[in-house]
Write an enzyme that holds these catalytic residues in place. Structure first.
Site, PDB file in Angstrom:
ATOM      1  N   TYR A 199      10.434   8.950  15.223  1.00 21.21           N
ATOM      2  CA  TYR A 199      10.398   8.920  13.747  1.00 21.21           C
ATOM      3  C   TYR A 199      11.523   9.762  13.156  1.00 21.21           C
ATOM      4  O   TYR A 199      12.287   9.300  12.296  1.00 21.21           O
ATOM      5  CB  TYR A 199       9.030   9.446  13.288  1.00 21.21           C
ATOM      6  CG  TYR A 199       8.807   9.360  11.797  1.00 21.21           C
ATOM      7  CD1 TYR A 199       8.573   8.137  11.180  1.00 21.21           C
ATOM      8  CD2 TYR A 199       8.799  10.507  11.001  1.00 21.21           C
ATOM      9  CE1 TYR A 199       8.355   8.050   9.812  1.00 21.21           C
ATOM     10  CE2 TYR A 199       8.569  10.434   9.633  1.00 21.21           C
ATOM     11  CZ  TYR A 199       8.348   9.196   9.048  1.00 21.21           C
ATOM     12  OH  TYR A 199       8.129   9.118   7.694  1.00 21.21           O
ATOM     13  N   VAL A 239       2.195  12.727   2.721  1.00 21.03           N
ATOM     14  CA  VAL A 239       1.613  12.016   1.576  1.00 21.03           C
ATOM     15  C   VAL A 239       0.328  11.307   2.009  1.00 21.03           C
ATOM     16  O   VAL A 239       0.294  10.637   3.049  1.00 21.03           O
ATOM     17  CB  VAL A 239       2.610  10.967   1.027  1.00 21.03           C
ATOM     18  CG1 VAL A 239       2.091  10.405  -0.296  1.00 21.03           C
ATOM     19  CG2 VAL A 239       3.999  11.579   0.837  1.00 21.03           C
ATOM     20  N   ASP A 293       8.743 -10.066   5.887  1.00 24.59           N
ATOM     21  CA  ASP A 293       8.901  -9.163   7.024  1.00 24.59           C
ATOM     22  C   ASP A 293      10.331  -8.642   6.968  1.00 24.59           C
ATOM     23  O   ASP A 293      11.281  -9.415   7.150  1.00 24.59           O
ATOM     24  CB  ASP A 293       8.646  -9.948   8.325  1.00 24.59           C
ATOM     25  CG  ASP A 293       8.883  -9.092   9.560  1.00 24.59           C
ATOM     26  OD1 ASP A 293       9.340  -7.926   9.426  1.00 24.59           O
ATOM     27  OD2 ASP A 293       8.617  -9.603  10.672  1.00 24.59           O
ATOM     28  N   ASP A 335       6.036  -7.313   0.999  1.00 18.05           N
ATOM     29  CA  ASP A 335       5.326  -6.649   2.098  1.00 18.05           C
ATOM     30  C   ASP A 335       5.033  -7.719   3.137  1.00 18.05           C
ATOM     31  O   ASP A 335       4.975  -8.913   2.810  1.00 18.05           O
ATOM     32  CB  ASP A 335       4.007  -6.025   1.584  1.00 18.05           C
ATOM     33  CG  ASP A 335       3.439  -4.962   2.526  1.00 18.05           C
ATOM     34  OD1 ASP A 335       3.461  -3.775   2.161  1.00 18.05           O
ATOM     35  OD2 ASP A 335       2.994  -5.316   3.638  1.00 18.05           O
ATOM     36  N   ARG A 337       7.363  13.812  16.696  1.00 17.67           N
ATOM     37  CA  ARG A 337       8.030  12.883  15.780  1.00 17.67           C
ATOM     38  C   ARG A 337       9.439  12.545  16.292  1.00 17.67           C
ATOM     39  O   ARG A 337      10.362  12.385  15.483  1.00 17.67           O
ATOM     40  CB  ARG A 337       8.111  13.486  14.361  1.00 17.67           C
ATOM     41  CG  ARG A 337       6.773  13.633  13.651  1.00 17.67           C
ATOM     42  CD  ARG A 337       6.203  12.273  13.251  1.00 17.67           C
ATOM     43  NE  ARG A 337       4.906  12.387  12.589  1.00 17.67           N
ATOM     44  CZ  ARG A 337       3.739  12.318  13.220  1.00 17.67           C
ATOM     45  NH1 ARG A 337       3.689  12.144  14.539  1.00 17.67           N
ATOM     46  NH2 ARG A 337       2.608  12.405  12.543  1.00 17.67           N
ATOM     47  N   THR A 350      -1.711   8.572   2.283  1.00 12.21           N
ATOM     48  CA  THR A 350      -1.593   7.111   2.180  1.00 12.21           C
ATOM     49  C   THR A 350      -2.484   6.485   3.258  1.00 12.21           C
ATOM     50  O   THR A 350      -2.940   7.191   4.176  1.00 12.21           O
ATOM     51  CB  THR A 350      -0.135   6.658   2.423  1.00 12.21           C
ATOM     52  OG1 THR A 350       0.223   6.983   3.783  1.00 12.21           O
ATOM     53  CG2 THR A 350       0.841   7.321   1.460  1.00 12.21           C
ATOM     54  N   ILE A 353       3.075   4.560  -0.769  1.00  5.96           N
ATOM     55  CA  ILE A 353       4.114   4.961  -1.733  1.00  5.96           C
ATOM     56  C   ILE A 353       4.778   3.730  -2.362  1.00  5.96           C
ATOM     57  O   ILE A 353       5.103   3.723  -3.548  1.00  5.96           O
ATOM     58  CB  ILE A 353       5.167   5.862  -1.037  1.00  5.96           C
ATOM     59  CG1 ILE A 353       4.506   7.114  -0.444  1.00  5.96           C
ATOM     60  CG2 ILE A 353       6.267   6.262  -2.015  1.00  5.96           C
ATOM     61  CD1 ILE A 353       5.373   7.885   0.561  1.00  5.96           C
ATOM     62  N   GLN A 372       0.846  -1.208   0.000  1.00  3.77           N
ATOM     63  CA  GLN A 372       0.000   0.000   0.000  1.00  3.77           C
ATOM     64  C   GLN A 372       0.876   1.251   0.000  1.00  3.77           C
ATOM     65  O   GLN A 372       2.098   1.181   0.152  1.00  3.77           O
ATOM     66  CB  GLN A 372      -0.953   0.013   1.203  1.00  3.77           C
ATOM     67  CG  GLN A 372      -0.263   0.159   2.543  1.00  3.77           C
ATOM     68  CD  GLN A 372      -1.248   0.128   3.724  1.00  3.77           C
ATOM     69  OE1 GLN A 372      -2.210  -0.656   3.719  1.00  3.77           O
ATOM     70  NE2 GLN A 372      -1.020   0.970   4.714  1.00  3.77           N
TER      71      GLN A 372
HETATM   72  P1  NAD Z   1       1.883   2.956   4.719  1.00  4.61           P
HETATM   73  O1  NAD Z   1       2.475   3.335   6.035  1.00  4.61           O
HETATM   74  O2  NAD Z   1       0.457   3.265   4.479  1.00  4.61           O
HETATM   75  O3  NAD Z   1       2.129   1.407   4.448  1.00  4.61           O
HETATM   76  C1  NAD Z   1       3.274   0.779   4.929  1.00  4.61           C
HETATM   77  C2  NAD Z   1       3.391  -0.605   4.335  1.00  4.61           C
HETATM   78  O4  NAD Z   1       4.506  -1.222   4.971  1.00  4.61           O
HETATM   79  C3  NAD Z   1       2.181  -1.492   4.579  1.00  4.61           C
HETATM   80  O5  NAD Z   1       1.807  -2.145   3.377  1.00  4.61           O
HETATM   81  C4  NAD Z   1       2.704  -2.500   5.608  1.00  4.61           C
HETATM   82  O6  NAD Z   1       2.084  -3.771   5.517  1.00  4.61           O
HETATM   83  C5  NAD Z   1       4.176  -2.556   5.258  1.00  4.61           C
HETATM   84  N1  NAD Z   1       4.998  -3.049   6.368  1.00  4.61           N
HETATM   85  C6  NAD Z   1       4.886  -2.710   7.675  1.00  4.61           C
HETATM   86  N2  NAD Z   1       5.781  -3.400   8.404  1.00  4.61           N
HETATM   87  C7  NAD Z   1       6.461  -4.200   7.534  1.00  4.61           C
HETATM   88  C8  NAD Z   1       7.495  -5.161   7.694  1.00  4.61           C
HETATM   89  N3  NAD Z   1       7.997  -5.450   8.901  1.00  4.61           N
HETATM   90  N4  NAD Z   1       7.948  -5.797   6.596  1.00  4.61           N
HETATM   91  C9  NAD Z   1       7.438  -5.526   5.375  1.00  4.61           C
HETATM   92  N5  NAD Z   1       6.457  -4.633   5.164  1.00  4.61           N
HETATM   93  C10 NAD Z   1       5.968  -3.975   6.239  1.00  4.61           C
HETATM   94  O7  NAD Z   1       2.773   3.567   3.538  1.00  4.61           O
HETATM   95  P2  NAD Z   1       3.362   5.025   3.353  1.00  4.61           P
HETATM   96  O8  NAD Z   1       2.630   6.044   4.182  1.00  4.61           O
HETATM   97  O9  NAD Z   1       3.477   5.182   1.894  1.00  4.61           O
HETATM   98  O10 NAD Z   1       4.827   4.929   3.995  1.00  4.61           O
HETATM   99  C11 NAD Z   1       5.860   4.236   3.312  1.00  4.61           C
HETATM  100  C12 NAD Z   1       7.186   4.838   3.731  1.00  4.61           C
HETATM  101  O11 NAD Z   1       7.194   6.233   3.426  1.00  4.61           O
HETATM  102  C13 NAD Z   1       7.485   4.736   5.225  1.00  4.61           C
HETATM  103  O12 NAD Z   1       8.863   4.481   5.409  1.00  4.61           O
HETATM  104  C14 NAD Z   1       7.150   6.124   5.737  1.00  4.61           C
HETATM  105  O13 NAD Z   1       7.849   6.457   6.908  1.00  4.61           O
HETATM  106  C15 NAD Z   1       7.599   6.971   4.569  1.00  4.61           C
HETATM  107  N6  NAD Z   1       7.014   8.305   4.527  1.00  4.61           N
HETATM  108  C16 NAD Z   1       5.670   8.450   4.486  1.00  4.61           C
HETATM  109  C17 NAD Z   1       5.142   9.740   4.477  1.00  4.61           C
HETATM  110  C18 NAD Z   1       3.640   9.973   4.467  1.00  4.61           C
HETATM  111  O14 NAD Z   1       3.233  11.125   4.702  1.00  4.61           O
HETATM  112  N7  NAD Z   1       2.832   8.983   4.176  1.00  4.61           N
HETATM  113  C19 NAD Z   1       5.977  10.859   4.498  1.00  4.61           C
HETATM  114  C20 NAD Z   1       7.373  10.657   4.518  1.00  4.61           C
HETATM  115  C21 NAD Z   1       7.879   9.373   4.525  1.00  4.61           C
END
Ligand code: NAD
Length: 249
Positions: A151, A184, A58, A36, A148, A186, A17, A15
């Site tokens: 994070y 983003v 994982d 994933d 944060r 998501t 990005i 899911q």
């Molecule tokens: P999300 O958080 O909605 O989804 C995360 C995905 O990671 C899920 O499909 C989940 O099943 C998978 N996941 C979780 N633990 C896992 C593991 N141990 N092994 C494999 N897969 C695993 O997606 P997103 O919001 O697009 O975030 C993706 C990345 O982008 C993250 O690193 C996040 O920190 C980073 N990010 C997101 C944003 C934002 O605003 N959404 C901004 C900056 C950075």
């Protein structure tokens, strides 16, 4: 097609990005290996042009990562996208939450790189280049944001890891960069909004911190992902590429 002939592994591809990146890279001709921890969302990925191969993985499980690396061909691209947002100040973080954030956001990338980089070095020997992309954030060493602490710490560490990999392997055809998105839209962001005491106010606040007046979409991110994994960025390494809608102007 900008990624023709490349084999690219993308984590967190179920899911958000990661998923949008898997689809976009496949549309650009890459053979995508989408991994994933959630195989239900992986199973809903559309079969794009060159095919997207899915594997439940994982990224915190070293044995599973090594077993997958042994089965797969050598990679041209690795996008370490998995990560988790802890909400809280430094006073709010438990030992276990701190350890989990480090484990998923940083140590997973160390393990994935240890498992896949040897094959990427072989591939770079043949083709001249291979690229690692690590998911960081504007909330990192780049800029502080309230709530944060864990994070921002982990995403700053991702930048340090990225620069170290870039420095160590720059002479061997490996490039390594970090993507630093703004806010983003998501599924996990929607979850953070929904679990806030006042979700309407929370969404307004997330939008208010984006000077362009809207949240980013996943499709605002994918052009940079394609660029950094492809040969167009062949002279770019060790960089933190911000796609933040102007937050850090
Ligand atoms: P999300 O958080 O909605 O989804 C995360 C995905 O990671 C899920 O499909 C989940 O099943 C998978 N996941 C979780 N633990 C896992 C593991 N141990 N092994 C494999 N897969 C695993 O997606 P997103 O919001 O697009 O975030 C993706 C990345 O982008 C993250 O690193 C996040 O920190 C980073 N990010 C997101 C944003 C934002 O605003 N959404 C901004 C900056 C950075």
């Amino acid at each position: 097609m900008r990624l023709e002939g490349k084999t690219i592994l993308i984590s967190a591809a179920g899911q958000g990005i990661g998923r949008a990146s898997a689809i976009a890279c496949a549309r650009e001709g890459a053979k995508v290996i989408a991994v994933d921890i959630n195989d239900e969302t992986l199973a809903t990925l559309p079969a794009e042009a060159g095919g997207i191969e899915v594997h439940k993985l994982d990224v915190c499980d070293r044995a599973a990562i090594e077993a997958l690396a042994a089965k797969l061909p050598d990679l041209d691209g690795l996008f370490n996208c998995a990560g988790f947002v802890h909400n809280g100040t430094v006073l709010d973080i438990s030992e276990s939450d701190w350890a989990f954030s480090l484990e998923l956001n940083v140590t997973s990338m160390f393990r994935m790189t240890q498992a896949f980089l040897p094959g990427m070095l072989k591939q770079a020997d043949k083709t001249g280049t291979a690229a690692i992309l690590n998911m960081s954030s504007m909330a990192s060493s780049i800029k502080g944001f309230p709530m944060r602490a864990a994070y921002g710490t982990t995403k700053a560490a991702v930048i340090g890891l990225t620069k170290s990999i870039a420095a160590d392997f720059v002479g061997k055809g490996i490039r390594c960069n970090a993507l630093c998105p703004g806010t983003v839209d998501t599924p996990s962001l929607r979850g953070r909004i929904a679990s806030a005491p006042d979700p309407v106010e929370a969404e307004k606040n997330f939008i208010a911190r984006q000077p362009m007046g809207r949240l980013a979409t996943v499709d605002d991110m994918t052009p940079m992902v394609i660029y950094l994994l492809g040969d167009e960025s062949r002279y770019v390494s060790g960089q933190t590429l911000l796609v933040d809608g102007g937050v850090t102007i």
